[in-house]
Design a protein around this motif. Structure first.
Motif, short mmCIF file in Angstrom:
data_model
loop_
_atom_site.label_atom_id
_atom_site.label_comp_id
_atom_site.label_asym_id
_atom_site.label_seq_id
_atom_site.Cartn_x
_atom_site.Cartn_y
_atom_site.Cartn_z
N LYS A 268 -8.80 -2.31 -10.04
CA LYS A 268 -7.64 -3.21 -10.07
C LYS A 268 -6.77 -2.91 -11.28
O LYS A 268 -5.54 -2.93 -11.18
CB LYS A 268 -8.10 -4.67 -10.09
CG LYS A 268 -6.98 -5.66 -10.21
CD LYS A 268 -7.06 -6.69 -9.16
CE LYS A 268 -6.00 -7.74 -9.40
NZ LYS A 268 -5.11 -7.89 -8.33
N THR B 92 -4.89 0.44 -10.44
CA THR B 92 -3.94 0.46 -9.32
C THR B 92 -3.09 -0.81 -9.20
O THR B 92 -2.07 -0.79 -8.53
CB THR B 92 -4.68 0.63 -7.98
OG1 THR B 92 -5.53 -0.50 -7.77
CG2 THR B 92 -5.49 1.92 -7.96
N GLN C 154 -4.13 -3.24 -7.52
CA GLN C 154 -4.54 -3.78 -6.22
C GLN C 154 -6.05 -3.89 -6.16
O GLN C 154 -6.77 -3.06 -6.72
CB GLN C 154 -4.06 -2.86 -5.10
CG GLN C 154 -4.42 -3.36 -3.72
CD GLN C 154 -3.85 -2.48 -2.62
OE1 GLN C 154 -2.86 -1.80 -2.80
NE2 GLN C 154 -4.50 -2.50 -1.49
N TYR D 32 -11.53 -8.47 0.09
CA TYR D 32 -10.59 -9.32 0.83
C TYR D 32 -11.38 -10.24 1.76
O TYR D 32 -11.64 -9.89 2.91
CB TYR D 32 -9.61 -8.48 1.63
CG TYR D 32 -8.52 -7.79 0.85
CD1 TYR D 32 -8.76 -7.27 -0.41
CD2 TYR D 32 -7.25 -7.66 1.37
CE1 TYR D 32 -7.78 -6.64 -1.12
CE2 TYR D 32 -6.24 -7.02 0.67
CZ TYR D 32 -6.51 -6.52 -0.58
OH TYR D 32 -5.52 -5.89 -1.28
N TYR E 96 -8.06 -8.25 6.41
CA TYR E 96 -6.82 -7.50 6.27
C TYR E 96 -6.58 -6.75 7.57
O TYR E 96 -7.42 -6.77 8.47
CB TYR E 96 -6.87 -6.55 5.07
CG TYR E 96 -8.10 -5.66 5.06
CD1 TYR E 96 -8.11 -4.44 5.70
CD2 TYR E 96 -9.26 -6.08 4.41
CE1 TYR E 96 -9.24 -3.64 5.70
CE2 TYR E 96 -10.39 -5.29 4.40
CZ TYR E 96 -10.37 -4.07 5.05
OH TYR E 96 -11.49 -3.28 5.06
N ALA F 224 -2.82 -2.63 5.67
CA ALA F 224 -3.45 -2.63 4.35
C ALA F 224 -4.27 -1.37 4.14
O ALA F 224 -4.32 -0.82 3.04
CB ALA F 224 -4.31 -3.87 4.17
N HIS G 287 -1.83 1.40 3.47
CA HIS G 287 -1.32 1.24 2.11
C HIS G 287 -2.35 1.76 1.10
O HIS G 287 -2.00 2.45 0.13
CB HIS G 287 -0.97 -0.22 1.84
CG HIS G 287 -0.52 -0.49 0.44
ND1 HIS G 287 0.26 0.37 -0.30
CD2 HIS G 287 -0.74 -1.55 -0.38
CE1 HIS G 287 0.49 -0.14 -1.49
NE2 HIS G 287 -0.11 -1.29 -1.57
N MET G 288 -3.62 1.44 1.32
CA MET G 288 -4.68 1.90 0.43
C MET G 288 -4.80 3.43 0.50
O MET G 288 -5.00 4.08 -0.53
CB MET G 288 -6.01 1.24 0.77
CG MET G 288 -7.17 1.64 -0.12
SD MET G 288 -6.99 1.18 -1.85
CE MET G 288 -7.32 -0.54 -1.77
#
Length: 184
Positions: free
Chosen positions: A35, A38, A40, A46, A50, A54, A57-58
């Motif tokens: 975290k 990044t 995130q 989560y 998700y 997502a 995006h990852m």
């Protein structure tokens, strides 16, 4: 002798302590640094789930950040190799410690219901390992896998759903045991 008393409490406590230690290793050794690196969270955290966007995006984030990729892979090949097995064992032993299913509900239950309840910890374990494998494939260096990308959100949902059901059943049974009159 009470039902479920054949499992020493120290074994359950030891497994719980090991689970907490490995969870701390995962959290402070990998999740927090990821975290920080990044901005995130790791998708494994989560709770609400998700979707595929997502995951995409990852994938993009990991393609651009080699340190984050190394952190994620190290997490899956480190604590995430043992944590699902430890937690599965802890949940299963907690169910066994609570005694036979018929004593949980105070009445006779269908044998298939009893077997299904004892399978819940194993469903969690399989889902957690499935999530880890799907993550490694989806975020691997061999290019994104469509199947793993689609499977990953579902494995996370199954993992947290089965884990929540296990905790609810254990809490319900522990409270019922605590409130039931003592047999001396």
């Amino acid at each position: 002798m009470k039902a479920g008393s054949g499992i020493p409490l120290w074994v359950v406590a030891l497994l719980a302590a090991l689970c907490l230690a490995v969870l701390a290793w995962t959290t402070f050794g990998f999740v927090v640094p990821f975290k920080h690196e990044t901005g995130q969270a790791v998708l494994d955290t989560y709770f609400a789930g998700y979707d595929k966007s997502a995951v995409f995006h990852m994938q993009k984030l990991l393609d651009e950040n080699e340190t984050a990729t190394r952190l994620l892979r190290a997490m899956y090949f480190g604590p995430e190799l043992v944590f699902p097995a430890l937690l599965t064992a802890l949940l299963f032993l907690a169910f066994l410690k609570l005694g036979p299913v018929s004593s949980w509900f105070g009445r006779s239950v269908h044998p298939l219901v009893g077997k299904a309840i004892y399978l819940l910890p194993f469903i969690y374990g399989i889902a957690d390992y499935g999530e880890n494998i799907s993550s490694l494939i989806a975020f691997g260096s061999g290019g994104p896998s469509t199947f793993a990308t689609q499977l990953l959100p579902w494995m996370t949902r199954l993992k947290f759903a089965s884990l929540a059901i296990c905790f609810i059943v254990i809490a319900r049974l522990a409270i019922a045991r605590w409130l039931s009159p003592r047999e001396d």
